[in-house]
Scaffold this active site. Structure first.
Site, mmCIF file in Angstrom:
data_model
loop_
_atom_site.group_PDB
_atom_site.id
_atom_site.type_symbol
_atom_site.label_atom_id
_atom_site.label_comp_id
_atom_site.label_asym_id
_atom_site.label_seq_id
_atom_site.Cartn_x
_atom_site.Cartn_y
_atom_site.Cartn_z
ATOM 1 C CG HIS A 83 47.347 49.997 45.078
ATOM 2 N ND1 HIS A 83 46.702 50.190 45.962
ATOM 3 C CD2 HIS A 83 46.743 50.197 43.602
ATOM 4 C CE1 HIS A 83 45.487 50.712 45.394
ATOM 5 N NE2 HIS A 83 45.581 50.761 44.019
ATOM 6 C CB ILE A 89 45.926 53.089 49.008
ATOM 7 C CG1 ILE A 89 46.352 54.654 49.318
ATOM 8 C CG2 ILE A 89 44.363 53.094 49.068
ATOM 9 C CD1 ILE A 89 45.887 55.032 50.501
ATOM 10 N N GLY A 110 40.761 48.490 46.633
ATOM 11 C CA GLY A 110 39.241 48.260 46.984
ATOM 12 C C GLY A 110 39.118 46.720 46.566
ATOM 13 C CB VAL A 111 39.963 44.572 43.546
ATOM 14 C CG1 VAL A 111 41.490 44.713 43.864
ATOM 15 C CG2 VAL A 111 39.270 43.423 43.025
ATOM 16 C CD GLU A 125 38.970 37.140 46.588
ATOM 17 O OE1 GLU A 125 38.683 35.790 47.041
ATOM 18 O OE2 GLU A 125 38.000 37.140 45.557
#
Length: 144
Positions: free
Chosen positions: A44, A50, A53-54, A58
Protein backbone atom coordinates in the site's frame (compact mmCIF):
# COMPACT_ATOMS: atom_id res chain seq x y z
CA UNK A 1 5.18 -1.70 28.03
CA UNK A 2 2.27 -0.18 29.97
CA UNK A 3 0.22 0.00 26.75
CA UNK A 4 0.78 -3.73 26.22
CA UNK A 5 -0.58 -4.41 29.71
CA UNK A 6 -3.90 -2.86 28.61
CA UNK A 7 -4.20 -3.66 24.90
CA UNK A 8 -4.00 -7.23 23.57
CA UNK A 9 -2.50 -6.03 20.25
CA UNK A 10 1.11 -6.79 19.36
CA UNK A 11 3.43 -6.06 16.45
CA UNK A 12 2.58 -5.45 13.68
CA UNK A 13 -0.90 -4.45 14.87
CA UNK A 14 -0.11 -2.43 18.00
CA UNK A 15 -0.58 1.08 16.62
CA UNK A 16 0.04 3.24 19.70
CA UNK A 17 3.69 3.93 20.50
CA UNK A 18 3.25 6.28 23.44
CA UNK A 19 0.61 8.03 25.51
CA UNK A 20 1.60 11.63 26.19
CA UNK A 21 -1.45 12.84 28.14
CA UNK A 22 -4.42 11.10 29.77
CA UNK A 23 -7.27 12.48 31.82
CA UNK A 24 -9.57 9.61 32.85
CA UNK A 25 -13.18 9.97 31.62
CA UNK A 26 -12.12 12.95 29.47
CA UNK A 27 -9.32 12.56 26.95
CA UNK A 28 -6.11 10.94 25.78
CA UNK A 29 -3.30 12.09 23.53
CA UNK A 30 -1.06 9.43 22.03
CA UNK A 31 1.06 8.90 18.96
CA UNK A 32 2.45 6.43 16.47
CA UNK A 33 5.61 6.96 14.48
CA UNK A 34 4.92 5.83 10.93
CA UNK A 35 7.99 4.06 9.52
CA UNK A 36 8.73 2.83 6.00
CA UNK A 37 9.44 -0.55 7.62
CA UNK A 38 5.70 -1.02 8.41
CA UNK A 39 4.58 -4.28 6.75
CA UNK A 40 1.53 -2.53 5.26
CA UNK A 41 3.76 -0.51 2.90
CA UNK A 42 4.76 -3.67 1.02
CA UNK A 43 1.38 -3.52 -0.68
CA UNK A 44 0.00 0.00 0.00
CA UNK A 45 1.63 1.13 -2.26
CA UNK A 46 5.12 -0.13 -3.12
CA UNK A 47 6.00 2.85 -5.34
CA UNK A 48 3.92 5.46 -3.47
CA UNK A 49 3.63 4.54 0.26
CA UNK A 50 0.45 5.83 1.91
CA UNK A 51 -0.54 4.74 5.41
CA UNK A 52 -4.06 3.23 5.05
CA UNK A 53 -6.99 5.11 6.54
CA UNK A 54 -8.23 1.95 8.17
CA UNK A 55 -4.95 1.74 10.10
CA UNK A 56 -5.39 5.35 11.27
CA UNK A 57 -8.90 4.44 12.48
CA UNK A 58 -7.55 1.39 14.27
CA UNK A 59 -4.84 3.46 15.96
CA UNK A 60 -7.43 5.96 17.16
CA UNK A 61 -9.57 3.04 18.38
CA UNK A 62 -6.63 1.56 20.29
CA UNK A 63 -5.93 4.91 21.95
CA UNK A 64 -9.63 5.06 22.85
CA UNK A 65 -9.33 1.58 24.33
CA UNK A 66 -6.53 2.76 26.62
CA UNK A 67 -8.66 5.74 27.66
CA UNK A 68 -11.67 3.50 28.38
CA UNK A 69 -9.62 1.11 30.52
CA UNK A 70 -7.94 3.94 32.43
CA UNK A 71 -11.37 5.52 33.02
CA UNK A 72 -12.88 2.42 34.60
CA UNK A 73 -11.06 2.99 37.89
CA UNK A 74 -8.09 1.12 39.22
CA UNK A 75 -7.97 -2.44 37.94
CA UNK A 76 -5.39 -5.00 38.89
CA UNK A 77 -3.33 -6.59 36.09
CA UNK A 78 -5.35 -9.77 36.70
CA UNK A 79 -8.64 -7.87 36.19
CA UNK A 80 -7.33 -6.20 33.04
CA UNK A 81 -6.36 -9.65 31.69
CA UNK A 82 -10.02 -10.74 31.89
CA UNK A 83 -11.33 -7.77 29.81
CA UNK A 84 -11.12 -6.63 26.21
CA UNK A 85 -12.44 -3.59 24.32
CA UNK A 86 -14.76 -4.33 21.38
CA UNK A 87 -15.50 -1.56 18.95
CA UNK A 88 -19.18 -1.31 18.17
CA UNK A 89 -19.27 1.42 15.53
CA UNK A 90 -17.25 3.92 13.57
CA UNK A 91 -19.26 6.90 12.34
CA UNK A 92 -18.55 10.08 10.42
CA UNK A 93 -15.09 8.90 9.37
CA UNK A 94 -13.24 11.36 7.16
CA UNK A 95 -9.76 11.23 5.72
CA UNK A 96 -8.41 14.69 5.03
CA UNK A 97 -4.75 14.29 4.10
CA UNK A 98 -2.41 11.37 3.32
CA UNK A 99 -0.05 9.98 5.95
CA UNK A 100 3.35 8.85 4.71
CA UNK A 101 6.49 7.21 6.12
CA UNK A 102 8.32 9.50 8.50
CA UNK A 103 5.16 11.11 9.83
CA UNK A 104 4.35 11.24 13.53
CA UNK A 105 0.65 10.40 13.74
CA UNK A 106 -0.88 12.15 16.77
CA UNK A 107 -4.16 10.78 18.13
CA UNK A 108 -6.45 13.06 20.16
CA UNK A 109 -9.42 11.21 21.61
CA UNK A 110 -12.10 12.71 23.85
CA UNK A 111 -15.10 11.18 25.58
CA UNK A 112 -18.44 12.22 24.11
CA UNK A 113 -20.61 9.88 26.22
CA UNK A 114 -20.18 7.08 28.72
CA UNK A 115 -22.76 4.74 30.15
CA UNK A 116 -21.38 1.85 32.18
CA UNK A 117 -18.95 -0.08 30.00
CA UNK A 118 -20.01 1.65 26.74
CA UNK A 119 -17.93 4.58 25.55
CA UNK A 120 -18.43 7.02 22.68
CA UNK A 121 -15.39 8.99 21.55
CA UNK A 122 -14.60 11.89 19.26
CA UNK A 123 -11.33 10.91 17.58
CA UNK A 124 -8.95 13.04 15.57
CA UNK A 125 -5.56 12.27 14.05
CA UNK A 126 -2.98 14.88 13.15
CA UNK A 127 0.40 15.09 11.46
CA UNK A 128 2.05 18.19 12.90
CA UNK A 129 -0.82 20.73 12.87
CA UNK A 130 -2.72 19.15 9.98
CA UNK A 131 -5.91 17.20 10.70
CA UNK A 132 -5.52 14.00 8.66
CA UNK A 133 -8.50 11.94 9.88
CA UNK A 134 -11.47 12.09 12.22
CA UNK A 135 -14.32 9.84 13.34
CA UNK A 136 -16.78 9.06 16.11
CA UNK A 137 -16.04 5.72 17.74
CA UNK A 138 -18.16 3.61 20.06
CA UNK A 139 -16.71 0.81 22.17
CA UNK A 140 -17.61 -1.54 24.98
CA UNK A 141 -15.42 -3.20 27.59
CA UNK A 142 -16.43 -6.85 27.89
CA UNK A 143 -15.24 -10.02 29.57
CA UNK A 144 -12.95 -12.16 27.39
Amino acid sequence: MDIQKILPHRYPFLLVDRVTALTPKESITAYKNVSISEPVFQGHFPDHPIYPGVMILEGMAQAGGVLAFKSMGEMTPEEIDTKVVYFMSIDKAKFRSPVTPGDKLLYEISVMKNKGTVWQFEAKAYVEDTLVAQAELKAMIVDK
